[in-house]
Scaffold this active site. Structure first.
Site, short mmCIF file in Angstrom:
data_model
loop_
_atom_site.label_atom_id
_atom_site.label_comp_id
_atom_site.label_asym_id
_atom_site.label_seq_id
_atom_site.Cartn_x
_atom_site.Cartn_y
_atom_site.Cartn_z
N LYS A 288 -25.96 -12.09 -36.02
CA LYS A 288 -25.31 -10.86 -36.51
C LYS A 288 -24.14 -10.44 -35.62
O LYS A 288 -23.07 -10.08 -36.09
CB LYS A 288 -26.35 -9.72 -36.59
CG LYS A 288 -27.52 -10.02 -37.52
CD LYS A 288 -28.57 -8.94 -37.48
CE LYS A 288 -29.37 -8.88 -36.20
NZ LYS A 288 -30.24 -10.06 -35.94
N GLY B 88 -30.58 -8.26 -29.11
CA GLY B 88 -29.66 -8.96 -28.22
C GLY B 88 -28.64 -9.63 -29.11
O GLY B 88 -28.97 -10.59 -29.80
P1 GDP Z 1 -28.17 -11.76 -33.29
O1 GDP Z 1 -29.29 -11.08 -32.58
O2 GDP Z 1 -28.40 -11.86 -34.76
O3 GDP Z 1 -26.82 -11.20 -32.97
O4 GDP Z 1 -28.17 -13.27 -32.74
P2 GDP Z 1 -28.36 -13.72 -31.20
O5 GDP Z 1 -27.10 -13.46 -30.49
O6 GDP Z 1 -29.61 -13.19 -30.63
O7 GDP Z 1 -28.63 -15.26 -31.40
C1 GDP Z 1 -27.71 -16.10 -32.01
C2 GDP Z 1 -27.35 -17.21 -31.00
O8 GDP Z 1 -26.69 -18.25 -31.67
C3 GDP Z 1 -26.38 -16.74 -29.93
O9 GDP Z 1 -26.61 -17.47 -28.76
C4 GDP Z 1 -25.03 -17.09 -30.53
O10 GDP Z 1 -24.02 -17.29 -29.54
C5 GDP Z 1 -25.36 -18.39 -31.22
N1 GDP Z 1 -24.59 -18.69 -32.42
C6 GDP Z 1 -24.12 -17.86 -33.38
N2 GDP Z 1 -23.58 -18.57 -34.38
C7 GDP Z 1 -23.70 -19.86 -34.06
C8 GDP Z 1 -23.35 -21.09 -34.72
O11 GDP Z 1 -22.84 -21.12 -35.82
N3 GDP Z 1 -23.67 -22.26 -34.06
C9 GDP Z 1 -24.26 -22.27 -32.83
N4 GDP Z 1 -24.52 -23.45 -32.28
N5 GDP Z 1 -24.59 -21.13 -32.19
C10 GDP Z 1 -24.33 -19.95 -32.81
P1 IMO Z 2 -31.94 -9.00 -32.78
O1 IMO Z 2 -31.24 -7.73 -33.18
C1 IMO Z 2 -35.63 -11.31 -32.67
C2 IMO Z 2 -39.36 -9.07 -32.27
C3 IMO Z 2 -40.15 -9.22 -30.99
C4 IMO Z 2 -41.55 -9.00 -31.51
C5 IMO Z 2 -41.37 -7.92 -32.56
C6 IMO Z 2 -41.64 -6.50 -32.07
O2 IMO Z 2 -31.40 -9.61 -31.55
O3 IMO Z 2 -32.03 -9.94 -33.93
P2 IMO Z 2 -40.34 -4.80 -30.50
O4 IMO Z 2 -39.84 -4.94 -29.09
O5 IMO Z 2 -39.26 -4.50 -31.49
O6 IMO Z 2 -41.48 -3.85 -30.62
O7 IMO Z 2 -40.93 -6.26 -30.87
O8 IMO Z 2 -40.01 -8.01 -32.98
N1 IMO Z 2 -37.95 -8.66 -32.09
C7 IMO Z 2 -36.90 -9.47 -32.27
N2 IMO Z 2 -36.86 -10.79 -32.53
N3 IMO Z 2 -34.49 -10.60 -32.59
C8 IMO Z 2 -34.53 -9.28 -32.35
O9 IMO Z 2 -33.41 -8.51 -32.38
C9 IMO Z 2 -35.77 -8.66 -32.13
N4 IMO Z 2 -36.16 -7.39 -31.84
C10 IMO Z 2 -37.49 -7.41 -31.84
O10 IMO Z 2 -39.98 -10.50 -30.44
O11 IMO Z 2 -41.99 -10.16 -32.18
MG MG Z 3 -30.62 -11.41 -31.01
#
Ligand code: GDP
Ligand code: IMO
Ligand code: MG
Length: 419
Positions: free
Chosen positions: A16, A40
């Site tokens: 996202k 995160g």
């Molecule tokens: P969010 O929580 O939905 O914002 O996603 P996160 O940042 O937690 O996890 C997504 C991970 O995938 C991060 O490390 C990004 O840098 C990485 N990422 C996002 N898009 C791509 C993609 O198209 N390919 C690869 N290899 N990594 C990606």
């Molecule tokens: P983003 O925004 C992935 C998961 C935790 C746990 C459950 C409950 O980065 O996609 P909490 O701390 O919310 O009470 O945990 O939800 N969880 C996530 N998993 N991405 C997240 O956020 C999460 N935020 C919470 O691992 O299973």
């Molecule tokens: Mg995340």
């Protein structure tokens, strides 16, 4: 003018943050509507990799306004760390406004989260231990402290009252803790929170909509972690769905425009709970390794599996998704075959939905598509992608009855293709 919503369709971490950052130039305002530092959101540009927890992912676009909405829960200590990390980058930060109605995560909320998880033993939720559950419990229990309370004369009194209640609950648990240091850091960090304008963000948003400003509401977590529609109790404590943007920002349902649903070309989950298409073999291990699947908040390894169509269809319906973005297509390169879960078997019955019970007992039914060899991370247009990539996209669009408007092939802003 209507507000668009961008949210995750799986169990979070769909990418996202990356897409919000990519789309921010098209918007005037980016607003987080729920969750807190359990999120995160990773952004990558100009060789910088940055993870945001509470701050919206439009923060690196000067000229945009970023809002932390009323539905968000804020830990001032984590917020301060995020601000320091941004200040340390050689990048100008855009404007940041905070809702007075956003709830505060107290040090004791974090202790309660940890105590509750410990008491559950092997049945624990696998929470991020950021105090999310206890803070939302105090919100619905009408005991919470909000950002707007910090400026009130009796803030300390309100804090002490709630802390006392928490300590009584903590006494029920077999849980040792040290609060003093956490508390002094918490109070010190309030100064940073006070540096930013505290506003009634719903009024600001209503005015902005009337003025024709373009708003993007940024979701956290994912639909399958939603408190009502996720795999309860292995969920988070907020509504992660489009309706959450209404309650978490004060946007009326008829003011929602596009709903952008983000999904990975496969599936991941971090924490406990059912995951029907989870892989326990070398392919699962490979997806985790090549996809670098480690939690951006906790560093925990993410569980990996094949894409799950019944779960995605459910998420599309609940959110009213109008366009899809497929992330991490590059991670599937090098596989002979790609599997897609189309149904589940439950007690010898073939079903195409997530049932109330027995999610742990579902056996996935797969269809197979041909994989591709080519590394997608270095292509400069989707035209350079092998036919099998196009076939995968076309198959998913047909099954999901929703267009895929963006395909992402790497973590950087530039590795993004609009269709
Ligand atoms: P969010 O929580 O939905 O914002 O996603 P996160 O940042 O937690 O996890 C997504 C991970 O995938 C991060 O490390 C990004 O840098 C990485 N990422 C996002 N898009 C791509 C993609 O198209 N390919 C690869 N290899 N990594 C990606
Ligand atoms: P983003 O925004 C992935 C998961 C935790 C746990 C459950 C409950 O980065 O996609 P909490 O701390 O919310 O009470 O945990 O939800 N969880 C996530 N998993 N991405 C997240 O956020 C999460 N935020 C919470 O691992 O299973
Ligand atoms: Mg995340």
């Amino acid at each position: 003018m209507r507000a668009d919503v961008l949210l995750g369709l799986q169990w979070g971490d769909e990418g996202k943050g990356k897409i919000v950052d990519v789309l921010t130039s098209k918007y005037d305002i980016i607003a987080r509507f729920q969750g807190g530092p359990n999120a995160g959101h990773t952004l990558e540009f100009d060789g910088i990799k940055h993870v945001l927890h509470t701050i919206p992912s439009g923060i690196f676009h000067k000229g945009s306004v970023n809002i932390i909405g009323n539905g968000v829960v804020i830990d001032p200590v984590i917020f301060e760390k995020e601000i320091i990390a941004i200040d340390n980058l050689d990048v100008e930060m855009s404007e940041l406004l905070i809702s007075k109605k956003a709830h505060l995560i107290l040090p004791t909320h974090k202790l309660l989260d940890a105590a509750s998880e410990k008491s559950k033993g092997k049945n624990k939720i696998g929470s991020t231990l950021k105090g999310i559950g206890p803070t939302y419990m105090d919100k619905t229990g009408r005991n919470g402290l909000r950002v707007g309370d910090i400026s009130s004369d009796n803030f300390k009194e309100k804090y002490e009252k709630l802390k006392k209640k928490h300590i009584q609950i903590l006494n029920f648990y077999d849980f040792e803790y040290e609060l003093d240091d956490m508390e002094s850091k918490w109070f010190e960090s309030l100064d940073t929170l006070m540096r930013f304008p505290h506003i009634e963000s719903e009024h600001f948003i209503h005015k902005s909509i009337k003025q024709g400003k373009k708003i993007l509401a940024e979701g956290a977590q994912g639909t399958l972690l939603d408190i009502d529609f996720g795999s309860y109790p292995f969920v988070t404590s907020s509504n992660t769905i489009t309706a959450g943007a209404c309650t978490g920002l004060g946007i009326a349902p008829n003011q929602i425009g596009e709903v952008i649903g983000i999904f990975k070309a496969y599936c991941t989950r971090v924490g406990s709970g059912p995951f029907p298409s989870e892989l326990f073999d070398e392919i699962g291990e490979r997806l985790g390794r090549i996809g670098n699947e480690f939690g951006a908040t906790t560093g925990r390894p993410r569980r990996c599996g094949w894409i799950d169509l019944p779960a995605l269809k459910y998420a599309i319906n609940i959110n009213g998704v109008t366009q899809l973005n497929m992330m991490k297509a590059d991670v599937l390169s090098g596989l002979d075959t790609i599997k897609v879960c189309t149904h589940y078997m439950l007690n010898d019955n073939k079903i195409d939905y997530l049932p109330f019970e027995d999610n742990e007992k579902l056996t996935p039914v797969y269809t197979e598509l041909k994989g591709w060899e080519k590394d997608l991370m270095h292509i400069s247009s989707l035209d350079e992608a092998p036919q099998e990539v196009h076939d995968y996209i076309t198959y998913l669009e047909k099954e999901l009855e929703t267009p895929i408007s963006i395909v992402s092939v790497g973590p950087d802003r530039k590795q993004t293709f609009f269709r």
